[in-house]
Structures are given as C-alpha cells and as structure tokens.
Write an enzyme that holds these catalytic residues in place. Structure first.
Site, PDB file in Angstrom:
ATOM      1  N   SER A 114       0.704  -1.160  -0.023  1.00 23.19           N
ATOM      2  CA  SER A 114       0.032   0.068  -0.038  1.00 23.19           C
ATOM      3  C   SER A 114       0.826   1.192   0.021  1.00 23.19           C
ATOM      4  CB  SER A 114      -0.947   0.075   1.149  1.00 23.19           C
ATOM      5  OG  SER A 114      -1.657  -1.009   1.250  1.00 23.19           O
TER       6      SER A 114
HETATM    7  N1  SAM Z   1       0.066  -5.197   4.220  1.00 27.17           N
HETATM    8  C1  SAM Z   1       0.679  -5.602   3.039  1.00 27.17           C
HETATM    9  C2  SAM Z   1       2.083  -4.892   2.781  1.00 27.17           C
HETATM   10  O1  SAM Z   1       2.305  -4.053   3.784  1.00 27.17           O
HETATM   11  O2  SAM Z   1       2.777  -5.089   1.876  1.00 27.17           O
HETATM   12  C3  SAM Z   1       0.032  -5.170   1.787  1.00 27.17           C
HETATM   13  C4  SAM Z   1      -1.353  -6.066   1.649  1.00 27.17           C
HETATM   14  S1  SAM Z   1      -1.880  -6.274   0.091  1.00 27.17           S
HETATM   15  C5  SAM Z   1      -2.543  -4.916  -0.436  1.00 27.17           C
HETATM   16  C6  SAM Z   1      -3.202  -7.373   0.278  1.00 27.17           C
HETATM   17  C7  SAM Z   1      -2.651  -8.757   0.675  1.00 27.17           C
HETATM   18  O3  SAM Z   1      -3.862  -9.327   1.213  1.00 27.17           O
HETATM   19  C8  SAM Z   1      -2.244  -9.461  -0.522  1.00 27.17           C
HETATM   20  O4  SAM Z   1      -0.884 -10.021  -0.063  1.00 27.17           O
HETATM   21  C9  SAM Z   1      -3.212 -10.796  -0.614  1.00 27.17           C
HETATM   22  O5  SAM Z   1      -2.563 -12.013  -0.979  1.00 27.17           O
HETATM   23  C10 SAM Z   1      -3.581 -10.832   0.866  1.00 27.17           C
HETATM   24  N2  SAM Z   1      -5.032 -11.636   0.983  1.00 27.17           N
HETATM   25  C11 SAM Z   1      -6.128 -11.372   0.244  1.00 27.17           C
HETATM   26  N3  SAM Z   1      -6.946 -12.100   0.667  1.00 27.17           N
HETATM   27  C12 SAM Z   1      -6.535 -12.891   1.882  1.00 27.17           C
HETATM   28  C13 SAM Z   1      -7.044 -13.529   2.955  1.00 27.17           C
HETATM   29  N4  SAM Z   1      -8.298 -14.081   2.908  1.00 27.17           N
HETATM   30  N5  SAM Z   1      -6.371 -13.881   3.781  1.00 27.17           N
HETATM   31  C14 SAM Z   1      -4.970 -13.432   4.019  1.00 27.17           C
HETATM   32  N6  SAM Z   1      -4.354 -12.744   3.070  1.00 27.17           N
HETATM   33  C15 SAM Z   1      -5.167 -12.390   2.071  1.00 27.17           C
END
Ligand code: SAM
Length: 233
Positions: free
Chosen positions: A80
């Site tokens: 993000s």
């Molecule tokens: N917090 C992260 C960072 O600092 O880089 C960015 C997160 S990214 C915007 C969203 C993440 O959520 C992705 O890596 C995606 O694979 C994960 N995601 C999506 N659905 C999910 C779920 N049900 N459980 C865990 N992770 C999930």
C-alpha cells in the site's frame, strides 16, 4: 607529506550514500505525504521514519519505494501507498501494549510498522511465497514480536483471539462477522469495505455485540479472498 583527507559527511555518519538517500527519502515521505494526508500521531511518524521500506519491495523497484503510490510486489499483489499505511495504523491508536491481528501480510511492511508500535502482531497471508519472503525480511531487520500464518485471514485467527486491534489490508464486500467476536470490547478494526473496484476505509470499534463505525476515506485495495470475503474466480 600526505595530508589526511577529511572524512566526507557520509563517512562520518557511517552510512553509505545510498542509505543516506533512503533516509532523506523517508524524511520527504513524512513531510510531503504522511503529514499532508493527516497522519499526526508521533509514534506512527517515528516508526515510518525508521523502517527501511525499500527492503520490502522487489529489488528493481527500490528507488520507487518511498513514492506516493502503491507498488507491485509480485503474485498480483501490492504494497500500500505510504499515506494509507500511516492512516490505517494511526486509526488503531496503538500505545505499545497491544495484541494485533494483521490480515494480508503481503510484503510485510505494514507488519513491521505494527511490530514497532504494538506488543505482538499475528499476521495472515493466503499466498505462501509472499509470507515466506516477508518472514525473511522481518528477521533480517530484527523484528521478533510477530507470528505468521498462511491461510484465510477472512476467518481471523481464533486461537489467538481476542485482539486489541485488527488491520485488514484487502477489500471486503462487508465486515467479516468473525472479526467482531475476535476483538476485545472497545477494540479497533480498520478495513476497506465495498465493491471490487473501490471501497471505503472503515474504522469499526467494538461496542458490545455490535460495531460503531465511521468512514475514514475512499480507497482502492486488492480483494480479500476467502470464506468471509470475495470468492476466488
Ligand atoms: N499489508 C501488505 C504490505 O504491507 O505489503 C499489503 C497487503 S496487499 C494490499 C493485500 C494482501 O492481502 C495480499 O498479499 C493478498 O494476497 C492478501 N490477501 C487477500 N485475501 C486474503 C485472505 N483471505 N487472507 C489472507 N491474506 C489475504
């Protein structure tokens, strides 16, 4: 006679020119992105001024790590934008004693910010490659107050509940109901809620068996894919 050369400012600080550059980039990120976006909590600003965000992005993108936009981190996912990380973290009002759930480990950068500001952090990611990479980076820069899990974060982490705060970094059509029961009374949740293309960043505070919620700002996140999020297509 050999006249000894005066050490350059870089030599005096013990940092390489590139490390110096990133320190300057972080200061500019704080002054030009975070503060204008409304991030004012000194603990959040200090943490983000310290954490080497460039280590969390793919090598070829390090020079863009402090820019005012999200970046691709592989596997179709993103890290993000700095101001969003700052606003989401600030909304949790962490003081240092908390147990926090982080959903969507991704690069691990948000997790590092939470590790600086809370006592312990439990972070879930559904893509194992991202989780394993994040673990290596966090250990390299010496964070130890976290646990990682590979799985569906839309179901929370029942064995470790209740949490003082939950941060969800992926967009969901609605707030997964399990988060209410996994939060302490008065606990704070931040989560993007809405459609697949755009959402509202919502702060929800547990008041008994319900949430008192307010919208922080419109946002655009990748999908929370799971039992209580979006179905995988
Ligand atoms: N917090 C992260 C960072 O600092 O880089 C960015 C997160 S990214 C915007 C969203 C993440 O959520 C992705 O890596 C995606 O694979 C994960 N995601 C999506 N659905 C999910 C779920 N049900 N459980 C865990 N992770 C999930």
């Amino acid at each position: 006679m050999v006249v000894p050369r005066r050490p350059s400012p870089f030599q005096r600080s013990g940092l390489t020119p590139q490390q110096q550059d990133y320190q300057i980039s972080r200061k500019r990120m704080i002054a030009e992105q975070l503060i204008p976006a409304g991030v004012t909590d000194p603990r959040v600003l200090t943490a983000m001024a310290k954490i080497p965000r460039h280590l969390f992005v793919p090598e070829g993108m390090m020079s863009q790590a402090y820019s005012d936009h999200p970046l691709h981190i592989g596997e179709g996912q993103t890290i993000s934008q700095p101001a969003i990380v700052g606003l989401m973290t600030q909304a949790l009002e962490l003081k240092g004693h908390e147990k926090v759930l982080d959903v969507g480990t991704g690069s691990g950068y948000q997790l590092a910010v939470l590790c600086e500001l809370a006592k312990e952090v439990f972070s879930i990611e559904r893509i194992s490659k991202l989780s394993n990479r994040a673990r290596r980076i966090l250990y390299d820069i010496a964070y130890v107050n976290f646990k990682l899990r590979i799985g569906d974060g839309s179901m929370g982490w029942p064995e470790e509940a209740p949490f003082d705060a939950i941060l969800v970094a992926a967009g969901s059509p609605e707030i997964p109901s399990v988060y209410l029961s996994q939060l302490k009374e008065g606990g704070r949740l931040v989560i993007p809620v809405g459609g697949s293309e755009s959402q509202d960043l919502v702060l929800a505070i547990r008041r008994g068996n319900t949430f008192e919620s307010k919208v922080i700002l419109p946002c655009r996140f990748v999908k929370l894919i799971g039992k209580q999020g979006w179905r995988e297509t």
